[in-house]
Write a protein that holds these residues in place. Structure first.
Motif, PDB file in Angstrom:
ATOM      1  N   VAL A  60      -6.282   1.493   4.656  1.00 24.00           N
ATOM      2  CA  VAL A  60      -6.163   0.415   5.637  1.00 24.00           C
ATOM      3  C   VAL A  60      -5.001   0.637   6.597  1.00 24.00           C
ATOM      4  O   VAL A  60      -4.813  -0.153   7.520  1.00 24.00           O
ATOM      5  N   GLY A  61      -4.263   1.709   6.405  1.00 22.72           N
ATOM      6  CA  GLY A  61      -3.193   2.051   7.324  1.00 22.72           C
ATOM      7  C   GLY A  61      -2.327   3.159   6.773  1.00 22.72           C
ATOM      8  O   GLY A  61      -2.285   3.388   5.566  1.00 22.72           O
ATOM      9  N   TRP A  62      -1.660   3.866   7.671  1.00 22.89           N
ATOM     10  CA  TRP A  62      -0.713   4.888   7.254  1.00 22.89           C
ATOM     11  C   TRP A  62       0.318   5.069   8.363  1.00 22.89           C
ATOM     12  O   TRP A  62       0.069   4.731   9.519  1.00 22.89           O
ATOM     13  N   ARG A  63       1.470   5.571   7.987  1.00 26.62           N
ATOM     14  CA  ARG A  63       2.537   5.828   8.952  1.00 26.62           C
ATOM     15  C   ARG A  63       3.476   6.877   8.379  1.00 26.62           C
ATOM     16  O   ARG A  63       3.525   7.088   7.165  1.00 26.62           O
TER      17      ARG A  63
ATOM     18  N   PHE B 223       1.030   5.280   2.964  1.00 26.23           N
ATOM     19  CA  PHE B 223      -0.300   4.743   3.261  1.00 26.23           C
ATOM     20  C   PHE B 223      -0.608   3.526   2.403  1.00 26.23           C
ATOM     21  O   PHE B 223      -0.104   3.371   1.303  1.00 26.23           O
ATOM     22  N   ASP B 224      -1.431   2.639   2.967  1.00 24.55           N
ATOM     23  CA  ASP B 224      -1.900   1.432   2.291  1.00 24.55           C
ATOM     24  C   ASP B 224      -3.391   1.606   2.004  1.00 24.55           C
ATOM     25  O   ASP B 224      -4.123   2.184   2.814  1.00 24.55           O
ATOM     26  N   TYR B 225      -3.829   1.097   0.864  1.00 18.91           N
ATOM     27  CA  TYR B 225      -5.237   1.239   0.494  1.00 18.91           C
ATOM     28  C   TYR B 225      -5.741  -0.029  -0.173  1.00 18.91           C
ATOM     29  O   TYR B 225      -4.972  -0.866  -0.630  1.00 18.91           O
TER      30      TYR B 225
ATOM     31  N   GLY C  10      -2.777  -1.583  -2.657  1.00 24.36           N
ATOM     32  CA  GLY C  10      -1.586  -0.849  -3.023  1.00 24.36           C
ATOM     33  C   GLY C  10      -1.108   0.021  -1.880  1.00 24.36           C
ATOM     34  O   GLY C  10      -1.710   0.069  -0.801  1.00 24.36           O
ATOM     35  N   ASP C  11      -0.008   0.684  -2.122  1.00 20.30           N
ATOM     36  CA  ASP C  11       0.513   1.649  -1.165  1.00 20.30           C
ATOM     37  C   ASP C  11       1.104   2.805  -1.955  1.00 20.30           C
ATOM     38  O   ASP C  11       1.426   2.671  -3.132  1.00 20.30           O
ATOM     39  N   ASP C  12       1.197   3.938  -1.308  1.00 23.62           N
ATOM     40  CA  ASP C  12       1.742   5.116  -1.964  1.00 23.62           C
ATOM     41  C   ASP C  12       2.290   6.057  -0.915  1.00 23.62           C
ATOM     42  O   ASP C  12       2.160   5.796   0.290  1.00 23.62           O
ATOM     43  N   TRP C  13       2.881   7.137  -1.367  1.00 16.12           N
ATOM     44  CA  TRP C  13       3.525   8.113  -0.494  1.00 16.12           C
ATOM     45  C   TRP C  13       2.974   9.503  -0.773  1.00 16.12           C
ATOM     46  O   TRP C  13       2.743   9.866  -1.921  1.00 16.12           O
ATOM     47  N   LEU C  14       2.777  10.273   0.289  1.00 14.80           N
ATOM     48  CA  LEU C  14       2.362  11.670   0.173  1.00 14.80           C
ATOM     49  C   LEU C  14       3.422  12.542   0.838  1.00 14.80           C
ATOM     50  O   LEU C  14       3.777  12.316   2.000  1.00 14.80           O
TER      51      LEU C  14
END
Length: 175
Positions: A58-61, A77-79, A124-128
Motif C-alpha cells: 500500500v506504499g513504500w518510501r 514499505f507498508d502492506y 504491517g510495515d517492514d524494511w528492505l
C-alpha cells in the motif's frame, strides 16, 4: 490366474519391503513453480490452489531506518493482508525491484506478524536493505505461500516428500 498361495504371500512381501527401508521409492520431492509477482497478489498454496488471501503493497518510501540512521536509506514499505487468519496464515516474499523487475532485496513476511484491523484486514510495515536504493522502482510480492516447510525425502523418507514452495526470491531474480 495366480495360485492362492502367491496371493496370500504378496501383502506380506510388501510389508517386509516397507519395513526394511525399501519404501523410499514412494517418497518424491517436487518444487512449486514461482508465481508472477505483483504489487497486489492472491496467495497460492504449494499445490497451486488459491488460499482466499491477498497481500498488497500500500506504499513504500526510501528513508533511513530509525535504529540505524547512519547506514543510509532503506526501503520502508507498508502492506495489507486480506482474508488471513489471526494466529497462523500465509507468508510471502516481498522484494524491492528496479524498473525491469529485478529483485534488489527480498525477505519473507508473515501475515501472522501483521496487526489486526477492525475491518478484518491485517496491516504491517517492514524494511528492505538494498545496495542501491536509488534504483528501487517498487515493492512486489511473490504469490507463493512460504509458510509451510514440509519435510523432504532426504530428511524423512517415511513422512517427507510432496510439493514444496519455490526457493525464496533473492537479489538478482527476475520477477
Amino acid at each position: 490366474m495366480l495360485p492362492a498361495r502367491v496371493l496370500a504371500v504378496a501383502p506380506l512381501a510388501l510389508v517386509v519391503l516397507a519395513l526394511s527401508g525399501c519404501s523410499s521409492w514412494v517418497c518424491t520431492d517436487t518444487t512449486a513453480k514461482r508465481g508472477t509477482a505483483g504489487a497486489r497478489v492472491e496467495i497460492v498454496h504449494t499445490y497451486g490452489q488459491r488460499l482466499g488471501v491477498t497481500v498488497e503493497a500500500v506504499g513504500w518510501r526510501l528513508e533511513p531506518h530509525p535504529q540505524e540512521p547512519s547506514r543510509g536509506d532503506k526501503v520502508h514499505f507498508d502492506y495489507r493482508f486480506e482474508g488471513a487468519e489471526d494466529e497462523s496464515g500465509p507468508a510471502v516474499d516481498a522484494c524491492a525491484v528496479d524498473k525491469k523487475r529485478v529483485a534488489l532485496g527480498c525477505q519473507t513476511i508473515h501475515s501472522s506478524e501483521a496487526w489486526p484491523e477492525p475491518d478484518g484486514t491485517r496491516t504491517g510495515d517492514d524494511w528492505l536493505a538494498v545496495e542501491h536504493p536509488e534504483r528501487v522502482a517498487g515493492v512486489l510480492f511473490v504469490p507463493n505461500d512460504q509458510s509451510y516447510d514440509r519435510r523432504t525425502c532426504e530428511t524423512d523418507v517415511k513422512d517427507g516428500g510432496g510439493t514444496h514452495p519455490p526457493e525464496p526470491a533473492t537479489v538478482g531474480d527476475q520477477l
